[in-house]
Scaffold this motif. Structure first.
Motif, PDB file in Angstrom:
ATOM      1  N   GLN A  18       0.841  -1.184   0.000  1.00  0.00           N
ATOM      2  CA  GLN A  18       0.000   0.000   0.000  1.00  0.00           C
ATOM      3  C   GLN A  18       0.886   1.247   0.000  1.00  0.00           C
ATOM      4  O   GLN A  18       1.944   1.263   0.613  1.00  0.00           O
ATOM      5  N   PRO A  19       0.454   2.305  -0.697  1.00  0.00           N
ATOM      6  CA  PRO A  19       1.267   3.524  -0.692  1.00  0.00           C
ATOM      7  C   PRO A  19       1.321   4.129   0.704  1.00  0.00           C
ATOM      8  O   PRO A  19       0.339   4.122   1.430  1.00  0.00           O
ATOM      9  N   ALA A  20       2.492   4.622   1.050  1.00  0.00           N
ATOM     10  CA  ALA A  20       2.667   5.223   2.368  1.00  0.00           C
ATOM     11  C   ALA A  20       2.082   6.634   2.357  1.00  0.00           C
ATOM     12  O   ALA A  20       2.247   7.373   1.400  1.00  0.00           O
ATOM     13  N   THR A  21       1.377   6.968   3.411  1.00  0.00           N
ATOM     14  CA  THR A  21       0.884   8.332   3.539  1.00  0.00           C
ATOM     15  C   THR A  21       1.944   9.105   4.308  1.00  0.00           C
ATOM     16  O   THR A  21       2.320   8.722   5.417  1.00  0.00           O
ATOM     17  N   THR A  22       2.450  10.133   3.684  1.00  0.00           N
ATOM     18  CA  THR A  22       3.492  10.906   4.333  1.00  0.00           C
ATOM     19  C   THR A  22       3.016  12.324   4.545  1.00  0.00           C
ATOM     20  O   THR A  22       2.428  12.935   3.659  1.00  0.00           O
ATOM     21  N   GLU A  23       3.255  12.808   5.724  1.00  0.00           N
ATOM     22  CA  GLU A  23       2.951  14.190   6.058  1.00  0.00           C
ATOM     23  C   GLU A  23       4.097  15.050   5.557  1.00  0.00           C
ATOM     24  O   GLU A  23       5.254  14.646   5.596  1.00  0.00           O
ATOM     25  N   LEU A  24       3.759  16.238   5.096  1.00  0.00           N
ATOM     26  CA  LEU A  24       4.801  17.176   4.709  1.00  0.00           C
ATOM     27  C   LEU A  24       5.448  17.742   5.971  1.00  0.00           C
ATOM     28  O   LEU A  24       4.767  18.018   6.957  1.00  0.00           O
ATOM     29  N   VAL A 103      -0.670  25.418   2.738  1.00  0.00           N
ATOM     30  CA  VAL A 103      -0.305  24.273   1.918  1.00  0.00           C
ATOM     31  C   VAL A 103      -1.196  23.123   2.365  1.00  0.00           C
ATOM     32  O   VAL A 103      -1.060  22.608   3.470  1.00  0.00           O
ATOM     33  N   LEU A 104      -2.143  22.747   1.504  1.00  0.00           N
ATOM     34  CA  LEU A 104      -3.110  21.707   1.846  1.00  0.00           C
ATOM     35  C   LEU A 104      -2.576  20.315   1.555  1.00  0.00           C
ATOM     36  O   LEU A 104      -2.960  19.352   2.211  1.00  0.00           O
ATOM     37  N   ALA A 105      -1.719  20.209   0.546  1.00  0.00           N
ATOM     38  CA  ALA A 105      -1.079  18.950   0.158  1.00  0.00           C
ATOM     39  C   ALA A 105       0.130  19.325  -0.690  1.00  0.00           C
ATOM     40  O   ALA A 105       0.310  20.504  -1.029  1.00  0.00           O
ATOM     41  N   SER A 106       0.934  18.350  -1.060  1.00  0.00           N
ATOM     42  CA  SER A 106       2.145  18.667  -1.818  1.00  0.00           C
ATOM     43  C   SER A 106       1.834  19.363  -3.136  1.00  0.00           C
ATOM     44  O   SER A 106       2.650  20.112  -3.655  1.00  0.00           O
ATOM     45  N   GLY A 107       0.645  19.173  -3.683  1.00  0.00           N
ATOM     46  CA  GLY A 107       0.283  19.786  -4.955  1.00  0.00           C
ATOM     47  C   GLY A 107      -0.922  20.693  -4.902  1.00  0.00           C
ATOM     48  O   GLY A 107      -1.502  21.018  -5.935  1.00  0.00           O
ATOM     49  N   VAL A 108      -1.306  21.143  -3.700  1.00  0.00           N
ATOM     50  CA  VAL A 108      -2.478  22.017  -3.562  1.00  0.00           C
ATOM     51  C   VAL A 108      -2.195  23.088  -2.506  1.00  0.00           C
ATOM     52  O   VAL A 108      -1.858  22.773  -1.371  1.00  0.00           O
TER      53      VAL A 108
END
Length: 160
Positions: A18-24, A103-108
């Protein structure tokens, strides 16, 4: 017993895939925010000068783009482009009293602001100053940041 071990092993492998969920990290968030804030400033500089082509280049050129202003929602880059080209604007004076970047997510990234603006038309006449709040949602797509959603709420000064 072998079935149990095989089932446990399969579940372990499945869980590991499963993909790891990483916090920024705070540092990563600060870097992303700084990059978007730089672009956001350039975005406003283009609209101050009414450099129409450059201003429109900051928006996602897609039918999914949305611009909300008061009780209207303009859907799609083409619709905004058409409507804004018809405006009788030479330049704008835009001043900010408050600006917040999240910064809501790495791309948002969301930028929310409050300020004032006044428009100068092509005849050189300046209109009244308006107060406004706005929010811009920047998304990172195809290796670049673009505004996907923009919301503007403005007030007109009352005439005495």
């Amino acid at each position: 017993m072998r079935r149990f071990v095989l089932a446990a092993f399969a579940l372990t492998v499945l869980a590991a895939c499963q993909p790891a969920t990483t916090e920024l990290t705070d540092y990563e968030k600060a870097e992303i925010a700084a990059e978007v804030e730089l672009l956001h400033g350039q975005f406003w500089d283009a609209w101050r000068a009414w450099d129409f082509e450059r201003g429109m280049s900051y928006y996602t050129n897609s039918p999914e783009f949305m611009f909300a202003n008061e009780d209207q929602i303009v859907r799609g880059w083409d619709a905004l482009n058409e409507g804004a080209q018809a405006m009788d604007v030479e330049s704008q004076t835009i001043t900010f009293a408050e600006s917040h970047t999240a910064v809501l997510a790495s791309g948002v990234v969301q930028v929310v602001e409050r300020g004032t603006y006044a428009v100068t038309n092509t005849e050189g006449e300046s209109g009244p100053e308006h107060s406004f709040t706005c929010s811009a949602t920047w998304v990172h797509q195809n290796s670049e940041w673009k505004v996907q959603f923009f919301h503007l709420a403005e007030t007109t000064p009352e005439n005495p």
